[in-house]
Design an enzyme around this catalytic site. Structure first.
Site, mmCIF file in Angstrom:
data_model
loop_
_atom_site.group_PDB
_atom_site.id
_atom_site.type_symbol
_atom_site.label_atom_id
_atom_site.label_comp_id
_atom_site.label_asym_id
_atom_site.label_seq_id
_atom_site.Cartn_x
_atom_site.Cartn_y
_atom_site.Cartn_z
ATOM 1 N N ASP A 39 63.899 73.483 9.247
ATOM 2 C CA ASP A 39 63.449 74.516 8.967
ATOM 3 C C ASP A 39 62.201 73.723 8.634
ATOM 4 O OD1 ASP A 39 62.914 77.089 8.908
ATOM 5 O OD2 ASP A 39 62.912 76.714 6.162
ATOM 6 N N HIS A 84 67.390 74.764 -8.409
ATOM 7 C CA HIS A 84 67.641 76.393 -8.309
ATOM 8 C C HIS A 84 68.577 76.311 -6.875
ATOM 9 C CE1 HIS A 84 66.195 77.327 -11.814
ATOM 10 N NE2 HIS A 84 64.627 76.375 -11.813
ATOM 11 N N ILE A 85 67.612 75.803 -5.703
ATOM 12 C CA ILE A 85 68.211 76.713 -4.458
ATOM 13 C C ILE A 85 69.409 75.129 -3.950
ATOM 14 C CG2 ILE A 85 67.826 76.082 -1.760
ATOM 15 C CD1 ILE A 85 64.899 76.833 -2.748
ATOM 16 N N ASP A 128 71.485 63.804 -7.898
ATOM 17 C CA ASP A 128 69.395 64.038 -8.335
ATOM 18 C C ASP A 128 68.901 62.786 -9.018
ATOM 19 O OD1 ASP A 128 67.229 66.114 -9.015
ATOM 20 O OD2 ASP A 128 68.075 67.904 -9.207
ATOM 21 N N SER A 171 63.742 71.832 3.523
ATOM 22 C CA SER A 171 63.224 71.307 1.772
ATOM 23 C C SER A 171 61.476 71.231 2.454
ATOM 24 C CB SER A 171 63.458 70.202 1.009
ATOM 25 O OG SER A 171 63.838 69.528 2.041
ATOM 26 N N GLU A 178 53.073 71.516 11.279
ATOM 27 C CA GLU A 178 53.569 72.838 11.531
ATOM 28 C C GLU A 178 52.514 73.475 11.691
ATOM 29 O OE1 GLU A 178 55.082 74.846 8.249
ATOM 30 O OE2 GLU A 178 57.457 73.483 8.308
ATOM 31 N N HIS A 232 60.210 77.405 9.323
ATOM 32 C CA HIS A 232 60.264 77.946 8.329
ATOM 33 C C HIS A 232 60.787 78.781 7.881
ATOM 34 C CE1 HIS A 232 57.345 75.750 4.817
ATOM 35 N NE2 HIS A 232 58.401 76.712 4.795
ATOM 36 N N ILE A 233 61.345 79.454 8.288
ATOM 37 C CA ILE A 233 61.642 80.607 7.393
ATOM 38 C C ILE A 233 63.110 80.844 6.636
ATOM 39 C CG2 ILE A 233 61.433 81.828 9.521
ATOM 40 C CD1 ILE A 233 64.034 81.741 10.203
#
Length: 420
Positions: A273, A170-171, A190, A248, A278, A301-302
């Site tokens: 990201d 989807h992304i 993929d 991801s 974290e 992570h935004i």
């Protein structure tokens, strides 16, 4: 509603919504609390940060519905302390922060929002691709140091460049659509066959994609097969001067190898990201092998953290939790047998979660058949070691409670609820 851990008291018709305890952690959007209140739920506790250890276990005591984002870890210990827990909402894409196997065995479905922040992540990736191609991170840092590097050297337009999308879900597919609008050529790889959008083309292999791409962007789930997906061999296969974007999962890229490629100038830049480790809270120090490199964009992570995305996630996950709480529907649960149910409008709806073993459905039907209740409809689905059967019966409240008490005693029963 009632469940196996909270049997109905004499004269009780259904567990009142006003007494259902909802705990929302990690600053979940106000749209979630508003949706619960609009549906008649009033015992809602909101916590801005993540909880862990004894503090989390204590907070979960007596809670029926819990909502979390990515930092709160609902492991077996935490779930065992939540004896009244009925459902879990992950107000994000991933659910790896929840022991979903244990939740399923406890009869607790887990819901998430796999699509609501797709656009937000895709926009960030495109923005980072443009900045990396233009060398903006280096020029930004040089200005902070009082330098003035006004030069076109190493600065490129996105138009005409090749974007390689690893993970065309989807992304990833949305990133490809936006990239084509900039005039980029899009190729993707993929592990499953995917229908391409626009003019995107499937690459022959991951190595083929890496060899041909000016920008590589990663959009894969966290699986054993994706751990260090971008290691020394893969990073070494990328074009000289290419850039890498990872929005991801943190375990996907070997950051030490990536730092070496960036420091030696073979790769022009990177944007990351997500990280293997974290911080759990805003005050905790962030550390990364990539810290301090001028040609790297680091973000906390935004990817999905826009107000629009969080509002959408708040509505989407809460709607799923409400459908389960009010009607028993488990459609789109990630760990649980999926049963799509019509709104509950009859006398009583019996929900029975059980071990998936031979003979148990016969026992459930036998219990109802020996009563005076008439079955209006019945729905059944299984997933792995768990089965879920929903039975609408024409019976008064007393008869329905008696049926539920009998069903609760059946060997292999994990959880029961009755809706009036």
């Amino acid at each position: 509603m009632t469940d196996a851990s909270t049997p109905p008291s004499p004269g009780e018709t259904s567990f009142p919504r006003s007494e259902i305890r909802v705990l929302l952690l990690e600053g979940i959007s106000q749209t979630a609390a508003e949706a619960f209140r609009s549906a008649g739920y009033s015992r809602i506790e909101e916590v801005q940060g993540a909880l862990a250890g004894e503090e989390l276990r204590s907070a979960l005591e007596g809670v029926h519905v819990v909502g979390i984002r990515s930092r709160t870890q609902l492991d077996e210990s935490a779930l065992e302390s939540a004896r009244k827990l009925v459902a879990i909402g992950c107000y994000c894409i991933g659910t790896n922060q929840v022991d979903t196997a244990h939740a399923r065995r406890r009869g607790v479905p887990v819901f998430n929002a796999p699509y609501s922040n797709t656009r937000s992540v895709a926009e960030l990736v495109i923005a980072e691709a443009i900045m990396l191609l233009r060398g903006v991170p280096q020029k930004n840092m040089s200005c902070h140091r009082g330098e003035w590097l006004k030069s076109a050297a190493g600065s490129h337009e996105a138009r005409g460049k090749t974007l390689g999308v690893v993970g065309y879900g989807h992304i990833g597919s949305q990133v490809g659509v936006l990239a084509e609008m900039l005039g980029m050529r899009v190729i993707y790889h993929d592990v499953v066959s995917r229908l391409s959008l626009g003019n995107a083309e499937s690459a022959g292999s991951l190595e083929d994609l890496l060899r041909r791409s000016d920008v590589v962007t990663l959009h894969v789930p966290e699986l054993p097969s994706t751990r260090d997906l971008m290691g020394a061999r893969e990073l070494g296969s990328m074009k000289d001067g290419a850039v890498l974007i990872n929005a991801s999962r943190g375990q996907v890229v070997d950051l030490d190898v990536l730092r070496d490629e960036l420091e030696h100038g073979r790769l022009a830049g990177a944007a990351v990201d997500v990280f293997p480790k974290e911080p759990k809270a805003a005050g905790e120090r962030f550390e990364s092998p990539l810290a301090g490199l001028d040609n790297v964009l680091l973000t906390p992570h935004i990817g999905g953290s826009t107000e629009e995305a969080q509002a959408g996630i708040g509505r989407e996950v809460t709607e799923k939790l409400l459908r389960y709480s009010d009607d028993g529907s488990t459609l789109s649960a990630v760990d649980f047998p999926e049963v799509s149910l019509p709104p509950h409008t009859g006398d009583a709806r019996l929900l029975h979660v059980h071990e998936n073993r031979p003979g148990i459905m016969s026992a459930v039907t036998d219990v109802i058949g020996r009563s005076s209740a008439n079955i209006d409809a019945q729905y059944l689905q299984t997933l792995g070691d768990v089965g879920y059967v929903v039975t609408d019966v024409a019976a008064d409240r007393g008869a329905a409670r008696s049926l539920m008490a009998e069903l609760r005693q059946l060997e292999g029963t994990l959880r029961t609820r009755v809706l009036f």
